[in-house]
Design a protein around this motif. Sequence first.
Motif, PDB file in Angstrom:
ATOM      1  N   ILE A   1       0.828  -1.200   0.000  1.00 48.30           N
ATOM      2  CA  ILE A   1       0.000   0.000   0.000  1.00 48.30           C
ATOM      3  C   ILE A   1       0.868   1.259   0.000  1.00 48.30           C
ATOM      4  O   ILE A   1       0.492   2.296  -0.556  1.00 48.30           O
ATOM      5  CB  ILE A   1      -0.971   0.008   1.211  1.00 48.30           C
ATOM      6  N   GLU A   2       2.065   1.180   0.579  1.00 48.97           N
ATOM      7  CA  GLU A   2       2.962   2.339   0.601  1.00 48.97           C
ATOM      8  C   GLU A   2       3.396   2.741  -0.808  1.00 48.97           C
ATOM      9  O   GLU A   2       3.687   3.918  -1.057  1.00 48.97           O
ATOM     10  CB  GLU A   2       4.176   2.062   1.487  1.00 48.97           C
ATOM     11  N   ALA A   3       3.468   1.766  -1.727  1.00 48.73           N
ATOM     12  CA  ALA A   3       3.838   2.090  -3.104  1.00 48.73           C
ATOM     13  C   ALA A   3       2.763   2.970  -3.735  1.00 48.73           C
ATOM     14  O   ALA A   3       3.076   3.930  -4.464  1.00 48.73           O
ATOM     15  CB  ALA A   3       4.031   0.810  -3.912  1.00 48.73           C
ATOM     16  N   TYR A   4       1.497   2.660  -3.451  1.00 51.93           N
ATOM     17  CA  TYR A   4       0.408   3.499  -3.953  1.00 51.93           C
ATOM     18  C   TYR A   4       0.455   4.880  -3.323  1.00 51.93           C
ATOM     19  O   TYR A   4       0.314   5.896  -4.019  1.00 51.93           O
ATOM     20  CB  TYR A   4      -0.940   2.837  -3.674  1.00 51.93           C
ATOM     21  N   ARG A   5       0.672   4.951  -2.015  1.00 55.33           N
ATOM     22  CA  ARG A   5       0.691   6.251  -1.334  1.00 55.33           C
ATOM     23  C   ARG A   5       1.835   7.121  -1.852  1.00 55.33           C
ATOM     24  O   ARG A   5       1.675   8.329  -2.023  1.00 55.33           O
ATOM     25  CB  ARG A   5       0.802   6.040   0.167  1.00 55.33           C
ATOM     26  N   SER A   6       2.975   6.501  -2.095  1.00 51.30           N
ATOM     27  CA  SER A   6       4.105   7.242  -2.640  1.00 51.30           C
ATOM     28  C   SER A   6       3.786   7.777  -4.035  1.00 51.30           C
ATOM     29  O   SER A   6       4.076   8.939  -4.351  1.00 51.30           O
ATOM     30  CB  SER A   6       5.338   6.340  -2.686  1.00 51.30           C
ATOM     31  N   TRP A   7       3.167   6.936  -4.865  1.00 54.61           N
ATOM     32  CA  TRP A   7       2.779   7.366  -6.207  1.00 54.61           C
ATOM     33  C   TRP A   7       1.768   8.513  -6.120  1.00 54.61           C
ATOM     34  O   TRP A   7       1.903   9.536  -6.797  1.00 54.61           O
ATOM     35  CB  TRP A   7       2.191   6.187  -6.978  1.00 54.61           C
ATOM     36  N   ARG A   8       0.768   8.347  -5.264  1.00 51.64           N
ATOM     37  CA  ARG A   8      -0.299   9.348  -5.111  1.00 51.64           C
ATOM     38  C   ARG A   8       0.260  10.701  -4.687  1.00 51.64           C
ATOM     39  O   ARG A   8      -0.203  11.748  -5.159  1.00 51.64           O
ATOM     40  CB  ARG A   8      -1.296   8.847  -4.066  1.00 51.64           C
ATOM     41  N   ASP A   9       1.243  10.686  -3.803  1.00 53.06           N
ATOM     42  CA  ASP A   9       1.786  11.939  -3.273  1.00 53.06           C
ATOM     43  C   ASP A   9       2.522  12.755  -4.339  1.00 53.06           C
ATOM     44  O   ASP A   9       2.801  13.937  -4.113  1.00 53.06           O
ATOM     45  CB  ASP A   9       2.737  11.648  -2.111  1.00 53.06           C
ATOM     46  N   HIS A  10       2.823  12.143  -5.468  1.00 53.83           N
ATOM     47  CA  HIS A  10       3.558  12.840  -6.522  1.00 53.83           C
ATOM     48  C   HIS A  10       2.717  13.020  -7.785  1.00 53.83           C
ATOM     49  O   HIS A  10       3.264  13.335  -8.845  1.00 53.83           O
ATOM     50  CB  HIS A  10       4.847  12.077  -6.852  1.00 53.83           C
ATOM     51  N   HIS A  11       1.411  12.813  -7.676  1.00 52.99           N
ATOM     52  CA  HIS A  11       0.540  12.930  -8.845  1.00 52.99           C
ATOM     53  C   HIS A  11      -0.746  13.663  -8.469  1.00 52.99           C
ATOM     54  O   HIS A  11      -1.079  13.807  -7.293  1.00 52.99           O
ATOM     55  CB  HIS A  11       0.213  11.539  -9.421  1.00 52.99           C
ATOM     56  N   THR A  12      -1.469  14.090  -9.495  1.00 49.56           N
ATOM     57  CA  THR A  12      -2.741  14.787  -9.295  1.00 49.56           C
ATOM     58  C   THR A  12      -3.898  13.787  -9.332  1.00 49.56           C
ATOM     59  O   THR A  12      -3.712  12.618  -9.699  1.00 49.56           O
ATOM     60  CB  THR A  12      -2.967  15.832 -10.394  1.00 49.56           C
ATOM     61  N   LEU A  13      -5.091  14.276  -8.987  1.00 48.83           N
ATOM     62  CA  LEU A  13      -6.275  13.416  -9.031  1.00 48.83           C
ATOM     63  C   LEU A  13      -6.554  12.912 -10.438  1.00 48.83           C
ATOM     64  O   LEU A  13      -7.156  11.852 -10.616  1.00 48.83           O
ATOM     65  CB  LEU A  13      -7.504  14.175  -8.516  1.00 48.83           C
ATOM     66  N   GLY A  14      -6.112  13.664 -11.446  1.00 55.38           N
ATOM     67  CA  GLY A  14      -6.390  13.277 -12.825  1.00 55.38           C
ATOM     68  C   GLY A  14      -5.362  12.338 -13.426  1.00 55.38           C
ATOM     69  O   GLY A  14      -5.583  11.808 -14.525  1.00 55.38           O
TER      70      GLY A  14
END
Length: 204
Positions: free
Chosen positions: A100-113
């Motif tokens: 799940i941390e891989a997703y959180r890391s990705w999310r923190d560097h990207h926008t909702l779109g």
Amino acid sequence: MPADVLRLFIFARHAESAANAANVLNSDPSQPVALTARGRTQARALGAQLANLNVDLAVGTRLLRTQETIDIAMDSRQVPTLIEPGFDEIHAGDLEGAPIEAYRSWRDHHTLGDRLPHGESTEDALWRYSGALRRLLARKETVTLVVIHELALRYIAAAAADPSPFNGTPFPNAVPYLFDEAAARRAAINLAALTLSAQPQSGH
């Protein structure tokens, strides 16, 4: 249905699954992940909390953990179940099965779109959630239990209230949150509004 009948939507995150316990992503319905022993206990507790409510319909996603939560919570009650793919977990694409941390890391560097690699964006998921809410609102059941995933519940709860009391609040497994029809309708409208920038605009 008489105009003065209060419709109630009970939203809950599914009970703990093996993926939760392992802190990995599972968004693919073809990769079924069951509840843990703790999750089954949580689902039974959810059912006990709803014992005095006459639930007319239970709604789950294509992910096994929502369906098992419903089956255990409703136990021997004769409640029809509807599978609504619109409430499915955000499609993780290449991150399926990753921590799940891989997703959180990705999310923190990207926008909702931004879309997950070979997956979908948060905006894609919010558009689905809005459509699923609209389909539920078009139905006639008085009391509906909706067992979904944390991301969906987090955004639906935030969109139902302005200002939202849920921002930053964790959503535990198998805890019921009650919404009246007006709140569910607000959530559908506000989720759609969040995604308007991602929708193609018609020409003039």
